[in-house]
Each structure stands twice: as structure tokens, then as C-alpha cells.
Scaffold this active site. Structure first.
Site, PDB file in Angstrom:
ATOM      1  N   ALA B  34      59.822  41.375  31.864  1.00  0.00           N
ATOM      2  CA  ALA B  34      58.951  41.166  30.888  1.00  0.00           C
ATOM      3  C   ALA B  34      59.632  41.582  29.499  1.00  0.00           C
ATOM      4  CB  ALA B  34      57.958  42.294  30.783  1.00  0.00           C
ATOM      5  N   ARG B  46      33.890  56.076  36.309  1.00  0.00           N
ATOM      6  CA  ARG B  46      32.911  56.762  36.499  1.00  0.00           C
ATOM      7  C   ARG B  46      33.140  58.088  37.206  1.00  0.00           C
ATOM      8  NH1 ARG B  46      29.027  52.104  38.155  1.00  0.00           N
ATOM      9  NH2 ARG B  46      30.927  51.536  38.642  1.00  0.00           N
ATOM     10  N   LYS B 106      35.608  37.881  38.468  1.00  0.00           N
ATOM     11  CA  LYS B 106      35.030  36.302  38.978  1.00  0.00           C
ATOM     12  C   LYS B 106      33.717  36.263  38.449  1.00  0.00           C
ATOM     13  CE  LYS B 106      35.689  38.311  43.069  1.00  0.00           C
ATOM     14  NZ  LYS B 106      36.566  39.131  43.512  1.00  0.00           N
ATOM     15  N   GLU B 130      44.109  35.883  36.493  1.00  0.00           N
ATOM     16  CA  GLU B 130      44.732  35.332  37.496  1.00  0.00           C
ATOM     17  C   GLU B 130      44.163  36.112  38.738  1.00  0.00           C
ATOM     18  OE1 GLU B 130      46.381  33.093  39.617  1.00  0.00           O
ATOM     19  OE2 GLU B 130      47.511  32.872  37.937  1.00  0.00           O
ATOM     20  N   VAL B 133      40.831  34.893  41.049  1.00  0.00           N
ATOM     21  CA  VAL B 133      40.760  33.753  41.933  1.00  0.00           C
ATOM     22  C   VAL B 133      41.792  33.887  43.082  1.00  0.00           C
ATOM     23  CG1 VAL B 133      40.458  31.213  42.424  1.00  0.00           C
ATOM     24  CG2 VAL B 133      39.446  32.364  40.422  1.00  0.00           C
ATOM     25  N   ASP B 202      30.431  34.306  46.238  1.00  0.00           N
ATOM     26  CA  ASP B 202      31.809  34.837  45.565  1.00  0.00           C
ATOM     27  C   ASP B 202      32.399  33.628  45.378  1.00  0.00           C
ATOM     28  OD1 ASP B 202      33.805  37.028  45.002  1.00  0.00           O
ATOM     29  OD2 ASP B 202      34.607  35.827  46.812  1.00  0.00           O
ATOM     30  N   LYS B 206      34.261  31.503  42.105  1.00  0.00           N
ATOM     31  CA  LYS B 206      35.847  31.447  41.942  1.00  0.00           C
ATOM     32  C   LYS B 206      35.819  29.869  41.987  1.00  0.00           C
ATOM     33  CE  LYS B 206      37.099  35.189  44.820  1.00  0.00           C
ATOM     34  NZ  LYS B 206      37.253  35.703  46.186  1.00  0.00           N
TER      35      LYS B 206
END
Lengths: 435, 435
Positions: B34, B46, B106, B130, B133, B202, B206
């Protein structure tokens, strides 16, 4: 929007022709993604006549590479000459002239990559090379940007299509290496002099690039062990098969505690592995990362447009860099926000699919003709049919259909269910063949 | 080098824990890639106790999400709360505060993606997703940056691990849906309330994201047709098998001339297709582009560290953007040029592999013991052995070995060839098992 990225093409073989065609054919999609037009503005090739017959008339074609790399109008040079002599000189000069470079030349990078990348960093230009490894599979981007959270443990790939084609044919047809090689040459899958491919040198070039990217080491081709497929005999393929294996030419690199392995050689791979099922001229790379586990990337490793796909992706990368605010380099939804379109979204009635239908009938003459009549009326043709489990005068019917609209299938199912000879609901599962 | 990218984590479930662990364990590799350190500086959850037991003491853990998104010290917020209520509020506020956002959510993007992306563009921040999905598979990057030269024709994927696990177990063990679901719940592959997974919702979330990226349309979840796997019966899996098919829950989107199909449903897939071999909780996506042809991307679709792999890749993307000269955003060889290392490159003698050995012997008593003695001396253990083709008093021996150093294998081969009972060269092919 739509400033213009001006591309100079060096070389005009099949990949360059494909790159030109893809840029032209998909100009709309590419511009919507890149945020600027990407246009070929000049071409240099040793045989200009081929290019002149292919490209738009207004594009100048020369046989002098220097014309392209010295053209102040050119932003990006795409090097598709191949080899390591002219290509090296011209890439170095292009970088020195401040041009970004996109190249598919694995031999060049395997031998001179370190030097070329250092010069590019100094001159603040990009040298992009997605097309150098595994053609259309974006494995360079995946390793360099997609798996950056991982310590890469190892990588193994079928990264030479010619040898994979030959080994696949030997396996399927039980033929000897020499026979299949001739056939591959006839079909254009192997060069007249196939040495680079069949001796594992081409795979070695690619492996040296992948290993550098995986482990953060300089490119080091001369350290790659290469062993080709010339000695592979039919009987070994056949013994391997009996034992549950396929023989594949793999490029393998591993990071062990003691150091790094880099090797290309024929390898027995269990038939349980996805890699064993990668046939013909296809490529695939398996990467094992400590966080992600094993991932596999599969696609065409060579050919005009698959390789062009990688070249153009590199051009879009350069265009996005030249264009955008850094945080907006890649639009969230791939296409520039202003160019999103409300394309018609089809209702399920309009979807086209094949179908698996199962239902129970009274086993008496004429039943099948009543059912097939309904399908015919809905213009749904039958691909195959299976009758099963006859007892108590009942039979289970399974029908696989060819492609039809969902609406027509729904109608037909309703009609079948209302037949007096049918005494169950129709179970319907959709079927896709991806061809 | 090494300025610092400061990350605020929202939520501390398994993916957040994995993200923290990967950032810490691979800090060296990640920084080398990086160009800056990526550090978690604040956590909100929580149930702070779980995080407090897990992370370094100096990192403040709060139960107030606002603390993180209002912290002027935080550059990037990683949203791993899930759901569409709190998550939406907090992501919107974070963007309004000028924070970059990385999310694995998603459902959030399927419902509010268009709004969120528009706000991010206005506020000049990145929203990266990223991890939303197919977990560890970098399919978003691949579609958005790797295949940009293509007109995408269609895309089909196994993008829900729970349902693929259930269908795989039904196939392998011939069990009913309800039985396998209970087992999946016991193993943690399915939630106590499995509705989102087994009803295809779900996967639909996606798919709506993938379709937007593929075709340049807004995210449009409400238009996705979803049909789950609850109705799938053993007998249909078994009939499909007899006909040469597997049943998979696929997300499919196609761009036809008339418009775009988006649908999730159980689908018969030919056993010839790689997709049919994607078993258990694994994910895979096939993309068909007009230039590249069919490509396939395979890997783990969920789980702590595979998903973390995607989250961290997004963080590296943000870091590289904040850091670099644009043309040097991604280093040519993935790692920053200054951080390339000369790691020991192992000579072939030191490479470790398994081996397939074939040779011919005189068929007399004691031959095998002479051979196995040589292997034992070289500490090469035998995995399996096959004796074949006895004629003229000759026999062919095939030995598969366990893993050994190339040097030891070379020695053993030399010794075997020098035995008086061996009357051929030893054919040696290496063998890898990728486990």
C-alpha cells in the site's frame, strides 16, 4: 467528460488487430467506463499493408516505430511487436519520451522488467502488462490489487495454452506427442517452431512475472526451472489416468520458509481438482493466500480478442488515471455516474430459459401425445424425455425442453396440469447451458 | 513512505475480527503493497466486551457508532454492522463527514446503493464494497477494472455459499432439504432463520450489484426475480444427475437486445461445466464478455478471513489513492519499488514435490524390495504402487511417492537405474496436490 486518450500501436499482428477492433466496436461502453474516448491515432508496423487494409483511412500507418514514440500527440504506446530486441529499445525510448506503455510482451518483462519498471517510475509513466500473462484473465490486477490483504503462499497455473491443448488432445485421443503437435500446428495452436511453448520457456517468462508480484521480489526469469512436455509419453498419460490424475504443464511458485520455488514442469494433478478439468487452449491460475484461501481464475489465455481484452483494460486504467479525481478514478458502478442508463429490465415472463419438467401421469395410451401437443402449441420443443417409476398404473415423466419464454412455459405447465391424465403438479426447474 | 491510514471499525462480528487479524498479521506485506500503514484506531460495536478481549489494549472500543464517524482522526470507516437501518444512517453520516467507506453490506447497497454512491461522488469520497459480493473473490474489481474492454453479454454465479452447501450435501448424501438444512445450521453454514439465504434474497442482493456493474445501469434489486431452494426435492436432484446435470442456485443476468434479465433460481447445469463442480460453501462467477469469452472466478464466498481479504484489499485501494502519485498508484510489481526484497530463490535440488516414477524391471523375486530399499534410504515414502504389463519376463512398475526433496529424488532415481534388475531409464513426473 470525453477528453481523448490517444494511442499509438506498435506492431499489427492478431492481437493488435483485435485491440483495434475491440476499441472501435465497444467504443461506447469503453468511453462510458473510462470517462474518455480511447482512440488509435497512429500505427507502426513492419508490414503497413496489413494494417492499412484493416483500419480507418484517416489513421496514419508507418513502418517506422520512431514515428509513433516521438509523436507528441500520442499519450500511450501499445507495444505488440514481441521479442526482446527492437521491443526493448522502443519501449525504453517511449518511456524516456514520457509515454505510458501497455505491453503484452512477457519475454521482454521476464528479461528486462526490473530495468523498465525502474525507468518508468523515474519518468512518472505507467507500464501496464495485463496481457502478458494468461491473456484475457485479469490475473495481474487480481494479484496486484485484489488480493493485497494476503500473504501469498503459493500459486500454480496452466499459463501456456499451446501445451495445454497438446496434453488435452493426447489425453482425449490417446495420441503421441508428435502427432498432436503437427495437428496443433495445422490448427494454428502451435508455432512452426514450437520451442518456446513446448519447452516451458513461455510459461517460465510468465511465472517469473507472477512470482515477483506474489512475493515482492524482482523479476528473476533466469532462476526459473523449466522442463517441457516433449518427453511426455502416451503411456504415462494413460497410467496417470488409471491412478486418478491428469498431466498438466504447470508454472508453480511457492514461498517456503527457506525461500522461493519457481518451476515449470509437467505435473500430475488429481482429477478432483478444478485445475485438472481445464482443457484445450484454456488457462487457469490457482492462488493460495493466507486469508482468502484457494482462489481460481479461468479463461482464454491467448488469441486475438481475449488478449485485446487485457490490453484495453490497461488502456482504460491509464485513461482513468489521466482523467479522474483520484477518489473517483474507478466509478462505483464501473460506468461513469453520468452515463448510467435505464435499460429495459425484462419481467420474468419475458425471460428465456430451458426447462426441466417433472410430473406424474396415468399410464395409458395417448398420454404423451396430449402433453407434447401442449408443448408444441406453446412452441416449446422437447430436448429429451424420460419415463420412470411405473407402478400402480402411474408413471413419472421428465421432460427437458429447448429454450422458450417463461410466459409460454407457464402457460404450458398450467395446461399440462389440467389434463385429466396428469395427477400431480408439474415441478419446473430452469436449465442453462451457457453456450 | 509510511504515512498512516487510520481505520474506524463499525461492528465487531466474525468479519470485523478477521479484518483486524489480517491487518495485524500481514501488516508488513500490506504496508509494502500500500505504501502506508493501515491501522485500526477506533472500534464501535454494540457489544464492546467481545472486541476488547480481541484487540490491542490501546485501541478505544465504544458502543457508540457516532464516536467513530465523528472522529477527525479516522480516514476510512469500515461498516460491518449489516442490515439496512442503522447501517444506512451511519454510512450516510460517515460520507457526509468526508470519510471514505468500505462495506461488506450487500443488502444496504442493493436497497440504497444509488443514493449512497451519488452522495459519495458529491463528497469526493470512495465507497468500496468488494466484500459485498462473493467474499474473497475479487469479482467487483475484475468486472469494474479487469474486463473494461468488453461488452458483457451475461454473467451467472453461485453467489450464496449456504444454499450451495445445502444442494451439494443433498447431491452427495441423497438427503432431503430439511435434513441438510438442520445439519448446515448445526455446522454454522446456515443461520437460525435461513430465509435470506434459502429464498435467494441474499443472492438477489448480490446479483443486483453485479448487474449494475456489468451493464452500466442503476442498482435495481426490486426488479430481481428470486426463487429459492426450499422446494427442491431429492428425486429431482437424482433425475438431474441421471440426465447429466447438477442443480445449483444461480444468480443470472443477461443483456438481450430486448432488455436485461435478472433472476435467481435453482438451475440445472451440465456436469461438463466447471460451475457444476463448484461444491460446498464455495462461490464462483462465470462472466461472458464479447472480447474475452467466458471467464470463471472461484473462491470462498464467505467466512471471516476470506471476507476480510476483500475488506483489506479495499483499504489498500483507498490507501494507494490517498498516497501515491496517480501514475504510481499501483506499483508495477504490486509491492512498492523500494520494498522489493531479494528473498532466497531455491535451487531445483531444494524443491519439494511428490513424484510419479515409471520404469521396467526383470520380473524376478526381490526386485521390489531392492527398489523400496533405495527409496527408504532417501527418506522417500511410497504412496502407491502399480505393477503392469508383464511379458517377456518384464514388468512395468509405477510408483507414486509422498513429498520429498528433488535432490533426494534425483539420487534415488540414479540408484534405481543402476540396479541390475532395472532395464530402463526411470521416467519421473512431478505431482502436486494443492492441499
Amino acid at each position: 467528460m470525453t477528453n481523448k486518450i490517444k494511442v499509438g500501436l506498435l506492431g499489427f499482428g492478431v492481437v493488435a488487430g483485435g485491440t483495434y477492433d475491440v476499441l472501435k466496436r465497444n467504443a461506447d461502453e469503453i468511453t462510458r467506463r473510462a470517462g474518455s474516448n480511447i482512440e488509435v491515432v497512429r500505427i507502426a508496423t513492419r508490414t503497413p499493408s496489413k494494417a492499412i487494409g484493416h483500419v480507418d483511412e484517416h489513421i496514419p500507418v508507418t513502418d517506422n516505430m520512431e514515428d509513433v514514440i516521438n509523436d507528441p500527440n500520442v499519450d500511450v504506446v501499445v507495444e505488440l511487436i514481441g521479442g526482446t530486441t527492437t521491443a526493448k529499445d522502443i519501449v525504453i525510448k517511449a518511456i524516456e519520451n514520457g509515454k505510458h506503455v501497455v505491453t503484452a510482451n512477457k519475454a521482454l518483462l521476464a528479461h528486462y522488467g526490473n530495468e523498465i519498471f525502474a525507468l518508468a517510475a523515474e519518468k512518472k509513466v505507467i507500464v501496464a502488462f495485463e496481457a502478458a500473462v494468461a491473456g484475457g484473465i485479469p490475473i495481474i490486477k487480481t494479484m496486484r490489487e485484489g488480493l493485497t490483504g494476503n500473504r501469498i503462499l503459493w500459486l500454480a497455473g496452466i499459463i501456456n495454452g499451446t501445451t495445454n491443448f497438446i496434453l488435452s488432445e493426447m489425453y482425449k485421443k490417446g495420441l503421441a506427442y508428435e502427432q498432436v503437435l503437427s495437428e496443433a500446428q495445422r490448427l494454428g495452436y502451435a508455432e512452426a517452431d514450437p520451442t518456446f511453448d513446448v519447452e516451458g520457456i513461455d510459461a517460465g517468462h510468465k511465472l517469473s512475472i507472477l512470482a515477483a508480484i506474489a512475493f515482492g521480489i524482482p523479476v528473476n526469469f533466469k532462476h526459473v526451472y523449466t522442463e517441457g512436455i516433449r518427453e511426455i509419453q502416451e503411456k504415462d498419460i494413460s497410467y496417470a489416468r488409471r491412478l486418478g490424475y491428469r498431466i498438466k504443464l504447470l508454472g508453480i511458485t511457492k514461498h517456503r520458509e527457506e525461500g522461493i520455488e519457481m518451476r515449470v514442469h509437467p505435473t500430475l494433478v488429481s482429477q478432483q481438482q478444478l485445475l485438472a478439468s481445464v482443457d484445450g487452449a484454456m488457462n487457469a491460475v490457482v492462488v493460495d493466500g493466507d486469508a482468502v484461501g484457494q482462489t481460481l481464475f479461468y479463461g482464454q489465455g491467448a488469441g486475438s480478442e481475449p488478449t485485446a481484452s487485457a490490453v484495453v483494460a490497461d488502456l482504460v486504467d491509464v485513461a482513468r488515471m489521466l482523467n479522474a479525481n483520484p477518489e473517483h478514478r474507478v466509478p462505483a458502478l464501473a460506468f461513469q455516474a453520468r452515463s448510467l442508463r435505464d435499460i429495459n429490465l425484462l419481467p420474468m415472463q419475458e425471460v428465456i430459459s430451458s426447462y426441466y419438467l417433472r410430473f406424474t401421469v396415468v399410464d395409458r395410451p395417448g398420454v404423451l401425445s396430449e402433453v407434447t401437443e401442449i408443448l408444441a402449441k406453446g412452441r416449446i420443443s422437447v430436448k429429451s424425455m424420460l419415463q420412470d417409476e411405473e407402478h400402480d398404473g402411474q408413471a413419472t415423466i421428465i421432460i427437458l425442453t429447448h429454450r422458450a419464454k417463461e410466459g409460454a412455459a407457464n402457460e404450458a405447465i398450467k395446461d399440462i396440469e389440467s389434463l385429466s391424465c396428469v395427477n400431480s403438479k408439474v415441478v419446473r426447474i430452469r436449465m442453462e447451458n451457457f453456450v
